[in-house]
Design a protein around this motif. Sequence first.
Motif, mmCIF file in Angstrom:
data_model
loop_
_atom_site.group_PDB
_atom_site.id
_atom_site.type_symbol
_atom_site.label_atom_id
_atom_site.label_comp_id
_atom_site.label_asym_id
_atom_site.label_seq_id
_atom_site.Cartn_x
_atom_site.Cartn_y
_atom_site.Cartn_z
ATOM 1 N N CYS A 1 0.980 -1.183 -0.013
ATOM 2 C CA CYS A 1 0.106 -0.035 -0.068
ATOM 3 C C CYS A 1 0.970 1.205 -0.088
ATOM 4 O O CYS A 1 1.755 1.286 0.889
ATOM 5 C CB CYS A 1 -0.669 0.106 1.135
ATOM 6 N N GLY A 2 0.828 2.236 -0.883
ATOM 7 C CA GLY A 2 1.504 3.267 -1.108
ATOM 8 C C GLY A 2 2.665 3.105 -1.694
ATOM 9 O O GLY A 2 3.668 4.081 -1.657
ATOM 10 N N VAL A 3 2.958 1.840 -2.303
ATOM 11 C CA VAL A 3 4.154 1.679 -3.003
ATOM 12 C C VAL A 3 4.024 1.105 -4.366
ATOM 13 O O VAL A 3 4.401 1.974 -5.453
ATOM 14 C CB VAL A 3 4.902 0.468 -2.436
ATOM 15 N N ILE A 4 2.999 0.461 -4.686
ATOM 16 C CA ILE A 4 2.643 0.255 -5.891
ATOM 17 C C ILE A 4 1.454 1.104 -6.562
ATOM 18 O O ILE A 4 0.897 1.530 -5.817
ATOM 19 C CB ILE A 4 2.264 -1.392 -6.137
#
Lengths: 488, 131
Positions: A14-17
């Motif tokens: 979450c919040g990365v991809i």
Amino acid sequence: MTKYKQIRIVLNNCGVIDPENIEESIARDSYMALGKCITEMTPQDVIKEIKESGLRGRGGGGFPTGLKWEIASKNHADQKYVVCNADEGDPGAFMDRSVLEGDPHAVLEAMAICGYAIGATKGLIYIRAEYPMAIKRLKIAIDQALEYGLLGNNIFGSKFDFNIELRYGAGAFVCGEETSLIHSMEGLRGEPTIKPPFPAEKGYLGKPTNVNNVETFACVPIIIRKGASWFNKIGTEKSKGTKVFALAGKVNNVGLIEVPMGTTLREVIFEIGGGIQNGKKFKAVQTGGPSGGCLTEKHLDTPIDFDNLIAAGSMMGSGGMIVMDEDNCMVSVAKFYLDFTVEESCGKCSPCRIGNKRLYELLERITKGQGVMDDLQRLRNMSNVIKDTSLCGLGQTSPNPVLSTLDNFYDEYVAHIKDHKCPAGQCKDLMKYFIIAENCVGCTACARVCPVGAITGEKKEPHFINSEICIKCGACMERCKFDAIIIK
Amino acid sequence: MTKIKTIADLVKLRDELQSKQALADSADNAESIIQIKIGMGTSGIASGAKDVMDFLIEALEKRNIEAIVSQTGDMGYSYAEPTISVKKPGKSPIIFGYVNVQKADEIIEKYIKRDELVEGVIPVNYHTIDN
């Protein structure tokens, strides 16, 4: 190495991809666990692994997930279903929404793994229509997974088929309860039925159905990838892994956090949360939403896990955590949650339909300063009856906010009843605005701003507030430059 | 797109994607590029992440800075929304909070162009599954 309080397992992606691009998920090992299950493990192996991991349902109840899967796998039928409960309804909770919006493939992959384990080929996600962004991203994710052959027929060249569809809920709190949820998906009224039969025997359309929460599913791929023994090293003896909390209320760093089970409330609120806003004093923290309770200073060092929270008179719930400071009136807090439960009760069973309404009325009376001491015993008795006799989890837990505030803030109830005072200064009916004659210079500013003309007085003479007319809006106090107006 | 039929297909695709990512990340490489991610969960969007994204795409193009701007989910820092993460080649990503259009402009001018940090950096406060 720095030791952080948080570990991101569920929130790993979450919040990365980019959640709308399956390739970014695949680059971070999405669907590897499904591949491993289908090609290297038998359904029994998968269930064994989940059982060994110690994963417990993250929706609130904490039922062992592996056991749930095992029961569903042992019931034979021509069709079984895997249902993802994305009907997140607690006030102040947004963990499931964030997971679905940030990492939809983790949930899809886990549902397929569950399908493989219990012998189901159909998955349904019950999601509230109030989450349009999550719905949009889930739809994109399902389409992309089908396109890549990671869902659909003959996954990884095996005989295993799995398809996922969405079902929309209208945002009724009771539909988070699994039997209500299933009725709602069938097109019936969202009302619970008595268990047994459990959904694992007779669920959606009368077929064996396994219902898990979003966050529970989101733990599954990592357990398979890293192994049960990796997962069960995190957490406490009886609660393994991490828990995502939506930290809200009067805390500095409001947000989404993920901590290992066993982290204390103090660490969560004061270290990760950065303490209370505006340097005020901590008063209570409400966990578990309308089903949970308020915990106080004395519980701050309790390690958070399923059993400890229940022992302390609250519950894990789905993971909402609302922090309150000295300005929050605990009677009003209990009233707020009861208001919510009264609104959301489906009305099928009398204890919940009538009992909660009566509880609410008693609380309302107390906040208006019309309560009597007997009301406190009445609240307690009625709460216990509602807990014992309600049909489903909603009613069985709805008195918790009342009971826990009665236990922990009894004095505050007494102050409302005996002294007709609200110590936190929140109950409007118990407040009175006064003008201190010595400080008042008679500038008339307050009289001019008063919307109901409750303030009278001659120019350059001390003014007076008629509390019969006053609506306690506070406008006069804001306007006064001489600190002449106070609340009593 | 050819369908993934075996686990070997998936491993191959994953490895390809990972090495492509590694190329984009590394410091000295023709394909390395600045990667900007914008936290676009419901809460991010509600606090104006969409405007920040539009601004970044337009401004970076106008100022001739090559970068990939993409959306991501909720980063978890609801108190500091909108949040963006900026990753320069060869460096760890840095997360900035309270990013409005002015702040985004400042981040381009100071951090992206000149490597100067601006206020509002949110330090990493968690372990990942890999450490």
